[in-house]
Scaffold this motif. Structure first.
Motif, PDB file in Angstrom:
ATOM      1  N   SER A   7       0.804  -1.213   0.000  1.00  0.00           N
ATOM      2  CA  SER A   7       0.000   0.000   0.000  1.00  0.00           C
ATOM      3  C   SER A   7       0.839   1.265   0.000  1.00  0.00           C
ATOM      4  N   LEU A   8       2.073   1.208   0.451  1.00  0.00           N
ATOM      5  CA  LEU A   8       2.955   2.364   0.352  1.00  0.00           C
ATOM      6  C   LEU A   8       3.904   2.259  -0.825  1.00  0.00           C
ATOM      7  N   ALA A   9       4.321   1.070  -1.155  1.00  0.00           N
ATOM      8  CA  ALA A   9       5.330   0.924  -2.194  1.00  0.00           C
ATOM      9  C   ALA A   9       4.782   1.144  -3.588  1.00  0.00           C
ATOM     10  N   ALA A  30      -2.020  -1.904  -6.359  1.00  0.00           N
ATOM     11  CA  ALA A  30      -1.635  -0.642  -7.001  1.00  0.00           C
ATOM     12  C   ALA A  30      -2.838   0.102  -7.573  1.00  0.00           C
ATOM     13  N   PRO A  31      -3.689  -0.546  -8.382  1.00  0.00           N
ATOM     14  CA  PRO A  31      -4.849   0.198  -8.865  1.00  0.00           C
ATOM     15  C   PRO A  31      -5.825   0.576  -7.757  1.00  0.00           C
ATOM     16  N   PHE A  32      -5.938  -0.261  -6.721  1.00  0.00           N
ATOM     17  CA  PHE A  32      -6.831   0.086  -5.610  1.00  0.00           C
ATOM     18  C   PHE A  32      -6.350   1.339  -4.899  1.00  0.00           C
ATOM     19  N   ILE A  33      -5.066   1.376  -4.570  1.00  0.00           N
ATOM     20  CA  ILE A  33      -4.535   2.556  -3.886  1.00  0.00           C
ATOM     21  C   ILE A  33      -4.638   3.782  -4.783  1.00  0.00           C
ATOM     22  N   ARG A  34      -4.373   3.608  -6.080  1.00  0.00           N
ATOM     23  CA  ARG A  34      -4.537   4.743  -6.998  1.00  0.00           C
ATOM     24  C   ARG A  34      -5.977   5.241  -6.978  1.00  0.00           C
ATOM     25  N   GLY A  35      -6.926   4.317  -6.941  1.00  0.00           N
ATOM     26  CA  GLY A  35      -8.326   4.714  -6.865  1.00  0.00           C
ATOM     27  C   GLY A  35      -8.636   5.522  -5.611  1.00  0.00           C
ATOM     28  N   ILE A  48     -13.043   5.621 -10.485  1.00  0.00           N
ATOM     29  CA  ILE A  48     -13.903   4.489 -10.843  1.00  0.00           C
ATOM     30  C   ILE A  48     -13.153   3.511 -11.734  1.00  0.00           C
ATOM     31  N   GLU A  49     -12.434   4.024 -12.703  1.00  0.00           N
ATOM     32  CA  GLU A  49     -11.684   3.140 -13.605  1.00  0.00           C
ATOM     33  C   GLU A  49     -10.592   2.388 -12.844  1.00  0.00           C
ATOM     34  N   ALA A  50      -9.935   3.070 -11.904  1.00  0.00           N
ATOM     35  CA  ALA A  50      -8.890   2.400 -11.118  1.00  0.00           C
ATOM     36  C   ALA A  50      -9.481   1.278 -10.266  1.00  0.00           C
ATOM     37  N   GLN A  55     -10.732  -4.696  -9.582  1.00  0.00           N
ATOM     38  CA  GLN A  55     -11.718  -5.778  -9.628  1.00  0.00           C
ATOM     39  C   GLN A  55     -11.371  -6.801 -10.707  1.00  0.00           C
ATOM     40  N   ARG A  56     -10.905  -6.320 -11.856  1.00  0.00           N
ATOM     41  CA  ARG A  56     -10.550  -7.242 -12.936  1.00  0.00           C
ATOM     42  C   ARG A  56      -9.385  -8.145 -12.526  1.00  0.00           C
ATOM     43  N   ILE A  57      -8.455  -7.563 -11.789  1.00  0.00           N
ATOM     44  CA  ILE A  57      -7.294  -8.333 -11.347  1.00  0.00           C
ATOM     45  C   ILE A  57      -7.692  -9.332 -10.264  1.00  0.00           C
ATOM     46  N   ASP A  58      -8.537  -8.887  -9.351  1.00  0.00           N
ATOM     47  CA  ASP A  58      -8.943  -9.727  -8.215  1.00  0.00           C
ATOM     48  C   ASP A  58     -10.455  -9.603  -8.035  1.00  0.00           C
TER      49      ASP A  58
END
Length: 571
Positions: A7-9, A30-35, A48-50, A55-58
């Motif tokens: 979450s930090l890296a 990475a996309p979750f934290i970006r979101g 929303i896209e992030a 979701q697509r990844i997991d």
């Protein structure tokens, strides 16, 4: 397992840094934290896209659905896409119980439970209160979780009804946000929500540290670049406010070009603030440039071009640049006649952006209706601040009551009494018929101002001063402005100018000082105070005000006669 280290890296430094360990897979972090970072800067569409990418990844990552759903609520913009938020949650499970069962930790179940309350049954205000209460419980149960605390701060601000102020709640939210910012100086949400907590017209100075920090934390966000002006503008820090909004509008245009969007997705909110800030710097040519940008956007959104015209494909040139309780009036074209018919619109005001635009997941975009209204307000402010009354000569229509007032004031200056009287009648009708209480108050003050000017033009000095005193008293009952002032000509400033012209400089000094307390470092009030103080023999006070004016106007158009006058007063 909680993906704590990632979450930090795996973060985007240009959006800030947070610690938000969750149970999603390492690849989805990475996309979750970006979101979440985008969500903190109100970049809802990109958030929303992030979250969808996560979701697509997991597909089993419960918090990714939480994030997407939360992005459909824009609490400080007073808008939500309730059906879409519920649909986002439904992708995780058909019922609240089923969704909660897919969250593997007690803490994540609590986050999901909070949004279930936010998007459950009932009126929006009740759901907002329930959500804020649940986030408070979540934050209390998890004192090391800054995300719980910061979302609680935002939720508290959302419980304040529109057009109302609640200092106790605002300061509570501000204290939470600033506490987080001390622990994590790169937290975008903490900086952002502190600014919103303190931009209530009374506590702006408390937000200066956050204002100087936020844009540096999250330069990739146009909104992050704009938000410091919520503190700089109310304090009259014109250079800083201009830098903030120039940068913000440029960043929004860059996003438009990068994503192939129409200019409806550019941030005309920051451009409208920039226009006012230019006026306070005496940069009237730059203010006109800003208006031309709006005019090009309106032309490009005309019938036949409104659907997804990418930046650069329509009649745009490169932009010249590097979320108030009262917004401009609803754009309803009217004709100004000697015998005016009353406005029949249900309201004479509109939000700065509509929520029905196809390019946005939340339906947000600046269409021709909102842009025409904003342009009308820009025209009105330019005429009044520059004194270019001739620009209104013969004009017989208006797009909102800002422009109506400017038409009326210009007509008085141009000795067109019949047109000024027609404008006054329109304002009187608006002050009684507009459903929005705040807008009615503004129309009432504008009407009293215009009544005073008309009386003065007829030689009724006593009646004029009484009308302007009434306008000033009505204005003084309102909270201090949080951004651009409404009415667009502050009543105390106009009263002071009239007192000075009527030969009472001592009384004018008092009113100019009162005006500057409400709207610090407004150029017209500073120069007016310098003039009035000089006539009362207070040369030191006059020189100080003149120097403050010249400091504000250090980039002003060089042909402005006010510069020579102020230099003489400053000696």
């Amino acid at each position: 397992m909680l993906a704590a280290g990632i979450s930090l890296a795996a973060q985007t430094p240009s959006l800030g840094r947070i610690s938000f360990p969750t149970s999603g897979s390492a690849q989805a972090q990475a996309p979750f934290i970006r979101g979440v970072l985008l969500l903190h800067s109100f970049e809802y569409d990109d958030a929303i896209e992030a979250f969808r990418e996560a979701q697509r990844i997991d597909p089993g990552f419960a918090m990714a659905y939480w994030g997407e759903a939360l992005s459909y609520n824009q609490p400080l913009w007073r808008h939500e896409e309730l059906a879409r938020a519920r649909a986002a949650l439904a992708k995780l499970g058909p019922t609240a119980a089923a969704r909660g069962a897919r969250a593997p930790t007690v803490r994540e179940k609590a986050y999901l439970d909070a949004v279930e309350r936010l998007f459950g049954d009932g009126a929006k205000a009740a759901r907002d209160r329930a959500y804020a209460e649940r986030m408070g419980q979540l934050a209390q149960a998890n004192p090391a979780d800054d995300e719980a605390a910061v979302f609680h701060a935002l939720a508290l601000l959302a419980t304040i009804p529109e057009n109302e102020r609640n200092a106790a709640v605002s300061l509570q939210a501000g204290a939470i946000a600033t506490g987080i910012l001390k622990r994590n100086p790169q937290h975008p949400g903490a900086a952002h929500y502190a600014l919103h907590a303190f931009d209530d017209g009374e506590h702006a100075a408390m937000g200066l540290d956050a204002a100087r920090t936020y844009a540096r934390i999250a330069p990739a966000s146009s909104h992050a670049r704009h938000m410091p002006s919520h503190i700089f503008l109310p304090l009259g820090m014109w250079d800083e406010a201009v830098a903030s909004d120039e940068s913000s509008f440029a960043a929004s245009v860059d996003r438009v070009k990068r994503q192939g969007l129409s200019m409806a997705q550019a941030d005309f909110h920051s451009l409208s603030w920039l226009h006012y800030e230019y006026l306070q710097q005496g940069r009237f040519a730059k203010a006109r440039d800003a208006m031309q940008t709006v005019e090009r956007a309106i032309a490009a959104s005309a019938p036949g071009t409104a659907k997804a015209v990418p930046y650069g494909a329509a009649p745009y040139s490169a932009a010249p640049y590097s979320a108030a309780p009262y917004d401009p009036s609803r754009p309803v074209p009217r004709t100004l006649t000697a015998q005016p018919t009353p406005p029949t619109s249900p309201a004479l005001r509109a939000p700065p952006a509509s929520h029905d635009h196809v390019e946005s997941e939340i339906g947000r975009g600046f269409g021709p209706v909102s842009l025409k209204s904003e342009l009308a307000s820009m025209r009105a402010r330019l005429v009044i601040e520059s004194g270019a009354w001739g620009a209104m000569k013969g004009v017989g229509s208006f797009d909102n009551i800002d422009e109506l007032f400017a038409l009326g004031m210009a007509s008085v200056r141009l000795r067109d009494a019949r047109r000024a009287e027609a404008a006054l009648e329109h304002l009187g009708t608006a002050s009684k018929t507009v459903p929005d209480r705040d807008a009615r108050e503004i129309a009432q003050i504008m009407g009293a101002e215009l009544d005073g000017l008309l009386r003065l033009s007829r030689g009724d000095r006593a009646g004029a001063l009484a009308a302007l005193a009434r306008a000033t008293a009505l204005e003084a009952k309102r909270p201090r402005p949080v951004a651009r002032p409404y009415p667009i000509k502050p009543a105390a400033e106009l009263y002071a100018e009239t007192l000075l012209g009527a030969g009472d400089p001592a009384a004018a000094v008092v009113q100019f000082q009162a005006a500057l307390m409400r709207t610090p470092r407004r150029a017209a009030s500073l120069l007016g105070l310098a003039r009035a103080a000089q006539k009362t023999g207070h040369r030191a006070e006059s020189a100080e005000a003149a120097k403050d004016f010249l400091a504000a106007w250090h980039l002003a158009d060089t042909d402005r006669p006010e510069l020579a006058e102020a230099r003489a007063l400053a000696r």
